[in-house]
Design a protein around this motif. Sequence first.
Motif, mmCIF file in Angstrom:
data_model
loop_
_atom_site.group_PDB
_atom_site.id
_atom_site.type_symbol
_atom_site.label_atom_id
_atom_site.label_comp_id
_atom_site.label_asym_id
_atom_site.label_seq_id
_atom_site.Cartn_x
_atom_site.Cartn_y
_atom_site.Cartn_z
ATOM 1 N N ALA A 118 2.994 66.417 34.540
ATOM 2 C CA ALA A 118 1.663 66.722 34.448
ATOM 3 C C ALA A 118 1.745 68.213 33.883
ATOM 4 N N ALA A 119 2.216 69.275 35.272
ATOM 5 C CA ALA A 119 1.985 70.712 34.833
ATOM 6 C C ALA A 119 2.633 70.658 33.069
ATOM 7 N N SER A 120 4.004 70.264 32.503
ATOM 8 C CA SER A 120 4.834 70.752 31.847
ATOM 9 C C SER A 120 3.890 69.785 30.441
ATOM 10 N N ALA A 121 3.023 68.672 30.236
ATOM 11 C CA ALA A 121 1.935 68.076 29.547
ATOM 12 C C ALA A 121 1.507 69.752 28.674
ATOM 13 N N ARG A 122 0.324 69.931 30.189
ATOM 14 C CA ARG A 122 -0.195 71.323 30.202
ATOM 15 C C ARG A 122 0.696 72.245 29.790
ATOM 16 N N CYS A 123 1.081 72.898 30.194
ATOM 17 C CA CYS A 123 1.490 74.100 29.156
ATOM 18 C C CYS A 123 2.084 73.626 28.098
ATOM 19 N N SER A 124 2.562 72.832 28.035
ATOM 20 C CA SER A 124 3.139 72.189 26.360
ATOM 21 C C SER A 124 1.743 72.561 25.298
ATOM 22 N N ARG A 125 0.562 71.954 26.114
ATOM 23 C CA ARG A 125 -0.617 71.995 25.052
ATOM 24 C C ARG A 125 -1.801 72.846 25.011
ATOM 25 N N LEU A 126 -1.399 74.338 25.596
ATOM 26 C CA LEU A 126 -1.819 74.926 26.001
ATOM 27 C C LEU A 126 -0.903 76.435 25.607
ATOM 28 N N TYR A 127 0.388 76.299 25.479
ATOM 29 C CA TYR A 127 1.306 77.287 24.591
ATOM 30 C C TYR A 127 1.107 76.846 23.025
ATOM 31 N N ASN A 128 1.008 75.200 22.648
ATOM 32 C CA ASN A 128 1.164 75.434 20.999
ATOM 33 C C ASN A 128 -0.639 75.583 20.722
ATOM 34 N N LYS A 129 -1.475 75.327 21.848
ATOM 35 C CA LYS A 129 -3.325 76.321 21.493
ATOM 36 C C LYS A 129 -3.072 77.896 20.835
ATOM 37 N N LEU A 130 -1.891 78.473 22.020
ATOM 38 C CA LEU A 130 -2.082 79.818 21.220
ATOM 39 C C LEU A 130 -1.424 79.762 20.547
ATOM 40 N N VAL A 131 -0.533 79.227 20.055
ATOM 41 C CA VAL A 131 0.185 79.237 18.817
ATOM 42 C C VAL A 131 -0.448 79.159 17.578
ATOM 43 N N GLU A 132 -0.925 78.337 17.691
ATOM 44 C CA GLU A 132 -2.262 77.755 16.994
ATOM 45 C C GLU A 132 -2.543 79.598 15.970
ATOM 46 N N PHE A 133 -3.024 79.721 17.141
ATOM 47 C CA PHE A 133 -3.387 81.700 16.300
ATOM 48 C C PHE A 133 -2.224 82.417 15.900
ATOM 49 N N VAL A 134 -1.165 82.037 16.888
ATOM 50 C CA VAL A 134 -0.283 83.138 16.509
ATOM 51 C C VAL A 134 0.678 82.805 14.875
ATOM 52 N N LYS A 135 -0.123 82.044 14.604
ATOM 53 C CA LYS A 135 0.756 81.063 13.359
ATOM 54 C C LYS A 135 -0.540 81.498 12.065
ATOM 55 N N LEU A 136 -1.644 82.303 12.364
ATOM 56 C CA LEU A 136 -1.999 82.947 11.061
ATOM 57 C C LEU A 136 -2.420 84.703 11.658
ATOM 58 N N ILE A 137 -0.900 84.554 12.108
ATOM 59 C CA ILE A 137 -1.407 86.275 11.533
ATOM 60 C C ILE A 137 -0.348 86.445 10.996
ATOM 61 N N ASP A 138 -0.456 87.559 10.030
ATOM 62 C CA ASP A 138 0.346 87.708 8.269
ATOM 63 C C ASP A 138 0.630 89.482 8.921
ATOM 64 N N PRO A 139 2.027 90.042 9.607
ATOM 65 C CA PRO A 139 2.891 91.188 9.292
ATOM 66 C C PRO A 139 2.326 92.414 8.082
ATOM 67 N N ASN A 140 2.274 91.587 7.679
ATOM 68 C CA ASN A 140 1.853 92.497 6.099
ATOM 69 C C ASN A 140 0.864 92.313 5.327
ATOM 70 N N ALA A 141 -0.236 92.254 6.201
ATOM 71 C CA ALA A 141 -1.566 91.837 6.221
ATOM 72 C C ALA A 141 -2.616 93.287 6.662
ATOM 73 N N GLU A 142 -3.495 93.399 6.388
ATOM 74 C CA GLU A 142 -3.874 95.104 6.283
ATOM 75 C C GLU A 142 -4.561 94.577 7.680
ATOM 76 N N SER A 143 -3.939 95.606 8.805
ATOM 77 C CA SER A 143 -4.402 96.198 10.011
ATOM 78 C C SER A 143 -5.792 96.124 10.430
ATOM 79 N N GLY A 144 -5.837 95.651 11.900
ATOM 80 C CA GLY A 144 -7.445 95.741 11.837
ATOM 81 C C GLY A 144 -8.083 94.164 11.888
ATOM 82 N N GLN A 145 -6.888 92.959 11.554
ATOM 83 C CA GLN A 145 -8.048 91.858 10.911
ATOM 84 C C GLN A 145 -8.236 91.044 12.361
#
Length: 210
Positions: free
Chosen positions: A163-190
Amino acid sequence: MLKAWREEFRANQSLKRQIEQERWEQEKRWLEEDRTARQKVTAENSTDLAEHNANIRAATGISYLTLVCHEDTWTFMAIRAFGQWKPAWTQSTRRNSILDQPHHPDILEEKRFTVDPNLPEGRIKKLSEGLAHKGMQEVLLSGHNLAQLLAALHEGTKEDDVAASARCSRLYNKLVEFVKLIDPNAESGQTTGVRYRIDDSVDAAHVNKN
């Protein structure tokens, strides 16, 4: 008569040992099946180490984002990442005329943080108490905070507690959804204006709009 009784006694004892052996073998098979199932679930919940390292690198480079989630969700993540948290808290450094006393128990409690989240007053905002926002809050996270959360949740996916493993996995993947949007080459401050919400929902057909 005595001989017959002895033979019957030996037969009963032998049968008892056989039953106990079969029971032990069955329990051993069940334990092995449970262990295999837990290992399978843990493997499914976990993220490849190289991918995880890439997520950490990306998260570390952001300035900040505003995370919107339920206070219970944040409490679960914060306890794992920082060592402790309580839903009612709106900051990690609590200071007032009472808490300034050096021997006050809450001062000792503050020192139990394993990692300083550095969330002073103003970086956690409880949203209005309407039905749409019941228990919801905004947390202003730095890249350091986000990386710490990802690291703690990734570690939590490896736990035997499925149960704890599943909760951690789901929340980890939700945060990764944001991380996947990050573009290191984009203008800073976005990322400074991003409001990212953890709030999975049901299909609109099930929502009572009255």
